[in-house]
Structure formats: C-alpha cells, structure tokens
Design a protein around this motif. Structure first.
Motif, short mmCIF file in Angstrom:
data_model
loop_
_atom_site.label_atom_id
_atom_site.label_comp_id
_atom_site.label_asym_id
_atom_site.label_seq_id
_atom_site.Cartn_x
_atom_site.Cartn_y
_atom_site.Cartn_z
N SER A 14 11.06 14.53 23.18
CA SER A 14 10.43 15.47 24.11
C SER A 14 10.93 15.21 25.52
N ARG A 16 9.20 16.40 28.23
CA ARG A 16 8.15 16.58 29.24
C ARG A 16 7.55 15.25 29.71
N SER A 19 4.66 13.56 27.77
CA SER A 19 4.91 13.64 26.33
C SER A 19 4.10 12.63 25.51
N LEU A 20 3.44 13.15 24.48
CA LEU A 20 2.69 12.29 23.56
C LEU A 20 3.64 11.42 22.73
N ASN A 21 4.81 11.98 22.43
CA ASN A 21 5.80 11.20 21.65
C ASN A 21 6.38 10.05 22.46
N GLU A 85 7.18 17.67 16.57
CA GLU A 85 7.43 18.70 15.54
C GLU A 85 7.40 20.06 16.19
N TYR A 86 8.53 20.74 16.14
CA TYR A 86 8.60 22.12 16.64
C TYR A 86 8.81 23.03 15.44
N ASN A 87 7.83 23.87 15.20
CA ASN A 87 7.90 24.81 14.07
C ASN A 87 8.31 24.11 12.77
N GLY A 88 7.64 23.00 12.53
CA GLY A 88 7.84 22.27 11.28
C GLY A 88 9.13 21.47 11.23
N SER A 125 1.38 14.66 17.62
CA SER A 125 1.09 16.08 17.87
C SER A 125 -0.42 16.25 18.06
N ARG A 133 5.59 16.82 9.06
CA ARG A 133 6.58 17.68 8.37
C ARG A 133 7.94 17.62 9.05
C1 LIG Z 1 8.12 25.51 20.24
C2 LIG Z 1 6.98 24.64 19.78
C3 LIG Z 1 6.71 24.56 18.44
C4 LIG Z 1 5.68 23.73 17.99
N1 LIG Z 1 5.47 23.59 16.64
C5 LIG Z 1 4.58 22.66 16.20
C6 LIG Z 1 4.47 22.36 14.80
O1 LIG Z 1 5.15 22.91 13.96
N2 LIG Z 1 3.59 21.41 14.42
C7 LIG Z 1 2.80 20.73 15.33
O2 LIG Z 1 2.03 19.86 14.92
N3 LIG Z 1 2.88 21.01 16.65
C8 LIG Z 1 3.75 21.95 17.11
N4 LIG Z 1 3.88 22.19 18.44
C9 LIG Z 1 2.98 21.50 19.39
C10 LIG Z 1 3.58 20.15 19.77
O3 LIG Z 1 3.27 19.22 18.75
C11 LIG Z 1 2.98 19.70 21.09
O4 LIG Z 1 3.40 20.56 22.11
C12 LIG Z 1 3.34 18.27 21.40
O5 LIG Z 1 2.57 17.84 22.50
C13 LIG Z 1 4.84 18.12 21.67
O6 LIG Z 1 5.18 16.79 21.83
P1 LIG Z 1 5.21 16.04 23.25
O7 LIG Z 1 3.76 15.87 23.66
O8 LIG Z 1 5.85 14.75 22.96
O9 LIG Z 1 5.94 16.91 24.23
C14 LIG Z 1 4.88 23.03 18.92
C15 LIG Z 1 5.16 23.15 20.29
C16 LIG Z 1 6.20 23.94 20.71
C17 LIG Z 1 6.50 24.01 22.20
#
Ligand SMILES: Cc1cc2nc3c(=O)[nH]c(=O)nc-3n(C[C@H](O)[C@H](O)[C@H](O)COP(=O)(O)O)c2cc1C
Length: 196
Positions: A14, A16, A19-21, A85-88, A125, A133
């Motif tokens: 991530s 940002r 970021s949680l990750n 995870e972005y869109n799985g 997440s 996933r």
């Molecule tokens: C484009 C996009 C797709 C996402 N798809 C998923 C997903 O499939 N599963 C999920 O659990 N969270 C999903 N999320 C939410 C992210 O898990 C959440 O934004 C998370 O905080 C991202 O990690 P970060 O905090 O390290 O930035 C999505 C977020 C974005 C922006």
C-alpha cells in the motif's frame, strides 16, 4: 544456525500513509527484531515512487527508483510482505514493484532479487477476512518467480480497529498468528542461508 545473521526486506503493497498493511508488517518486524541477528530494511514503495512498468521506459533508461529497489531486494535474504487485497487480488503497487524487480540487468542472474529467497505473507483489511483471498494470488506470483513462500500466512480482519496507539495488535490470538509468520520466515531464511 540460530545465530546466523540475516537481512529481511519489509514491503507493504500500500502507498498510503496510514496503511493498515504497513502497520501490520511493521508490528511483526518489531517482534522479529527482538530475536536479534535480523537486519530489517523497510522499503517504502511510496517513497520510491516507481513509474508504472512500461517497456519503453525501460528501453530508454532503467529508472533510478527501480535500480534502488532491485539493489535493496538483492541485498535481502528474504522478504516480509503486507499485501492489501484489491478486488480479491494483489494491489497494483505491489505487482508493479515485483514487475520492475523481475527485469534483468547486466551482470545479474535471472530473477536475482527473488530466486531461492524466502517470503512471509501478511494482509490487513477492514473486511472480516482480512484480505486472505488476495494472498492466494500473491503466493502464486512469488512461486512463479522462484521464491520459497513459507506455508504460514495471516490476514488481519477488521484491521482498522485492531491496533493500539503503539501500533501493536490488540488481540492476543491475532498477534500470535501474525508473529508466527515472522518466526517461520526467520527460521526458514536461516535454514536456507546456512545450507548455501
Ligand atoms: C480498489 C480497492 C479494492 C478493494 N478491494 C478489497 C477486497 O477485495 N477485499 C477487502 O477486504 N478489501 C478491499 N478493499 C479495501 C482495502 O482492504 C482497504 O482500503 C485497506 O485499508 C487497504 O490497505 P491499506 O490500509 O494497507 O492501504 C479495497 C480497496 C480498494 C481501494
């Protein structure tokens, strides 16, 4: 073997700031460091600011940022990755970093950043299953580029509520499972380094 010094690269997929990750890999890295003998390099993809991979860019001039990424990955014995995870699936930022790092440069072995090195996988997440996933896909990609991905992995659900003010995971069970990945990674990395 238990004292063999190792170097781990810490990568969050991530970009940002909050970021949680990044929080999750940092928390686990803190626990790993307590063991001693582990040098940790936190690679911030945000600061590196890699361009989106484009062979025209590569053909013109290999970007300085990609060279720096490669240098730091080559110096590491293993990686700990926090993968949103972005869109799985895998985030574009993480895949882009892997793609740049996989590009061969003169005087390098093929896949020198990755081949035969270890990796531990974490995800975080706000969702209930924590991005688990997406880790299927990350594991598949890393295996394709010849990494040894430790079998243990952990996805932190409801991660927006999971950390205390010091960046520690509040729930003891979740903390143990996350740290298990770190311990397994250190063990496997030392094992492979000793076997070299
Ligand atoms: C484009 C996009 C797709 C996402 N798809 C998923 C997903 O499939 N599963 C999920 O659990 N969270 C999903 N999320 C939410 C992210 O898990 C959440 O934004 C998370 O905080 C991202 O990690 P970060 O905090 O390290 O930035 C999505 C977020 C974005 C922006």
């Amino acid at each position: 073997m238990s004292d063999t010094p190792i170097r781990l690269a810490l990568l969050s997929g991530s970009l940002r700031g909050e970021s949680l990750n990044t929080k999750l890999v940092t928390a686990v890295a803190g626990e790993i460091e307590k063991q001693g003998g582990v040098d940790i390099d936190l690679i911030s993809l945000n600061k590196l600011d890699l361009p989106i991979y484009d062979q025209d860019i590569e053909d013109r001039e290999f970007p300085e940022s990609a060279s720096e990424l490669k240098k730091r990955l080559i110096a590491a014995d293993g990686f700990l990755i926090g993968s949103p995870e972005y869109n799985g699936s895998i985030s574009a930022a993480l895949k882009n970093a892997i793609d740049w790092a996989s590009r061969p440069r003169p005087d390098e072995e093929p896949l020198e950043c990755f081949k035969g090195k270890t990796c531990g996988l974490l995800a975080a997440s706000p969702g209930a299953i924590g991005g688990l996933r997406g880790l299927r896909h990350v594991r598949q990609i890393l295996t394709q580029i010849q990494m040894v991905v430790v079998p243990q992995e952990f996805a932190l659900g409801k991660a927006h509520e999971a950390f205390d003010d010091n960046g520690q995971i509040k729930d003891e069970n979740a903390r143990k499972m996350a740290n298990n990945v770190g311990h397994a990674l250190v063990k496997m990395t030392r094992l492979l380094k000793t076997a070299e």
